[in-house]
Design an enzyme around this catalytic site. Structure first.
Site, PDB file in Angstrom:
ATOM      1  N   CYS A  33      -5.272   5.693  -4.109  1.00 47.71           N
ATOM      2  CA  CYS A  33      -4.551   4.438  -3.890  1.00 47.71           C
ATOM      3  C   CYS A  33      -3.126   4.652  -4.386  1.00 47.71           C
ATOM      4  O   CYS A  33      -2.908   4.938  -5.560  1.00 47.71           O
ATOM      5  CB  CYS A  33      -5.225   3.303  -4.647  1.00 47.71           C
ATOM      6  SG  CYS A  33      -4.279   1.760  -4.663  1.00 47.71           S
TER       7      CYS A  33
ATOM      8  N   CYS B  45       0.867  -1.183   0.000  1.00 47.93           N
ATOM      9  CA  CYS B  45       0.000   0.000   0.000  1.00 47.93           C
ATOM     10  C   CYS B  45       0.899   1.226   0.000  1.00 47.93           C
ATOM     11  O   CYS B  45       1.568   1.516   1.007  1.00 47.93           O
ATOM     12  CB  CYS B  45      -0.916   0.000   1.222  1.00 47.93           C
ATOM     13  SG  CYS B  45      -1.896   1.512   1.360  1.00 47.93           S
TER      14      CYS B  45
END
Length: 325
Positions: free
Chosen positions: A228, A77
């Site tokens: 993201c 991430c």
């Protein structure tokens, strides 16, 4: 069970940080899943896109594990890694560090402010894989680069890559962004299906002129988020592949949560990406958790003031997007 939390965000992608280094917590794998489902629930006092567990590493400065709000574990991430980069650099009083993630040890470091009074960190996004087996994606060829996917959309061309999270990237026009197309095909690819059996992150990318793009992502295990990090990195790479941007140059990447910068490197057939953006802390909290009852109580909460500076960045980004889109 009592736990101390730090909530923060990267580009509006928000996370609860649990420090296992100084607190010496002991969690089973089931505990991690249950904590993510419980604490990240948006209907509670906390709520988040996921939990970042910061742990000791036997060979790096620290280890990061990421659990999405639905309890699934993500291999990487980028937005979360910036928060962990800041946490470790401040904890260990250094400007550079190496963080162990599921698939790779990644270099991170403190950088000049992307906007006044915003803590800014650069993180390495690697490895980059185009082999469809890495996603996995059931496809007739070894790679999928700027091609239609029959049965999914007859108006878009996709590129598939793992960074190492799985991504499908499509370059789109404003009218496609404003339609329900992304939601419909993303939901299709993230329920049981034969094309992406493990689900996939789906991004729509709108070029805003040379050196600038807008990215909106439907994240596997989460849904639409403000941003993201790995998707913005992958999207930047795809625009370089298509000649819309240049390798080794800063790309301004705008999103619903703000903006980041990406630099795509291409050497000897390999790719890696620098992701540069905010690591903003929102509050510190302590919670008492009853896992069996699937309930928790917030026993203390200290709000921080960093978001005020980030909101100024968001205002500037929204003004620019109105002009460009």
């Amino acid at each position: 069970m009592q736990i101390e939390l730090l909530k923060g965000h990267g580009s509006g992608n928000d996370f609860l940080i649990i420090d296992e280094i100084t607190n010496h917590y002991t969690f089973s794998e089931k505990d991690r899943v249950n904590l993510a489902k419980l604490l990240c629930n948006r209907e509670t006092e906390l709520g988040a896109d996921g939990i970042l567990f910061v742990m000791n590493s036997d060979h790096a400065d620290a280890k990061m594990r990421v659990f999405n709000a639905d309890g699934s574990e993500a291999s990487m991430c980028g937005n979360g890694l910036r928060l962990v980069a800041r946490f470790i650099c401040e904890l260990q009083e250094k400007n550079e560090a190496v963080i162990e993630t599921m698939k790779a040890d990644l270099k991170v470091g403190k950088r000049d402010e992307i906007f006044p009074n915003i803590h800014t960190y650069q993180v390495e996004i690697s490895p980059v894989l185009f082999d469809v087996k890495a996603l996995p994606l059931n496809w007739t060829k070894p790679v999928l680069v700027n091609e239609e996917i029959p049965g999914i959309s007859d108006e878009l061309k996709f590129t598939a890559l793992a960074v190492p999270n799985p991504h499908l990237i499509a370059i789109v026009e404003t009218e496609q962004l404003n339609s329900d197309l992304q939601k419909e095909l993303s939901e299709e690819l993230n329920r049981p299906n034969d094309i992406c059996p493990d689900g996939v992150n789906v991004s729509f990318v709108k070029p805003l002129g040379f050196g600038a793009i807008y990215v909106r992502t439907f994240e596997r295990g989460v849904g639409f988020t403000n941003a993201c990090g790995t998707a913005m990195s992958a999207s930047s790479l795809v625009t370089c592949l298509q000649g819309l941007n240049e390798y080794e140059s800063v790309i301004q990447v705008y999103n619903n949560g703000g903006k980041v910068q990406c630099v795509v490197h291409h050497q000897a057939g390999d790719y890696n990406i620098d992701l540069i953006g905010n690591a903003t802390y929102l509050y510190r909290a302590a919670v008492t958790i009853d896992i069996k009852k699937e309930a928790f109580t917030v026993t203390s909460k200290q709000e921080l003031s960093e978001q005020q500076s980030y909101e100024k960045l968001q205002t500037e980004v929204q003004r620019l997007l109105k002009e460009k889109m």
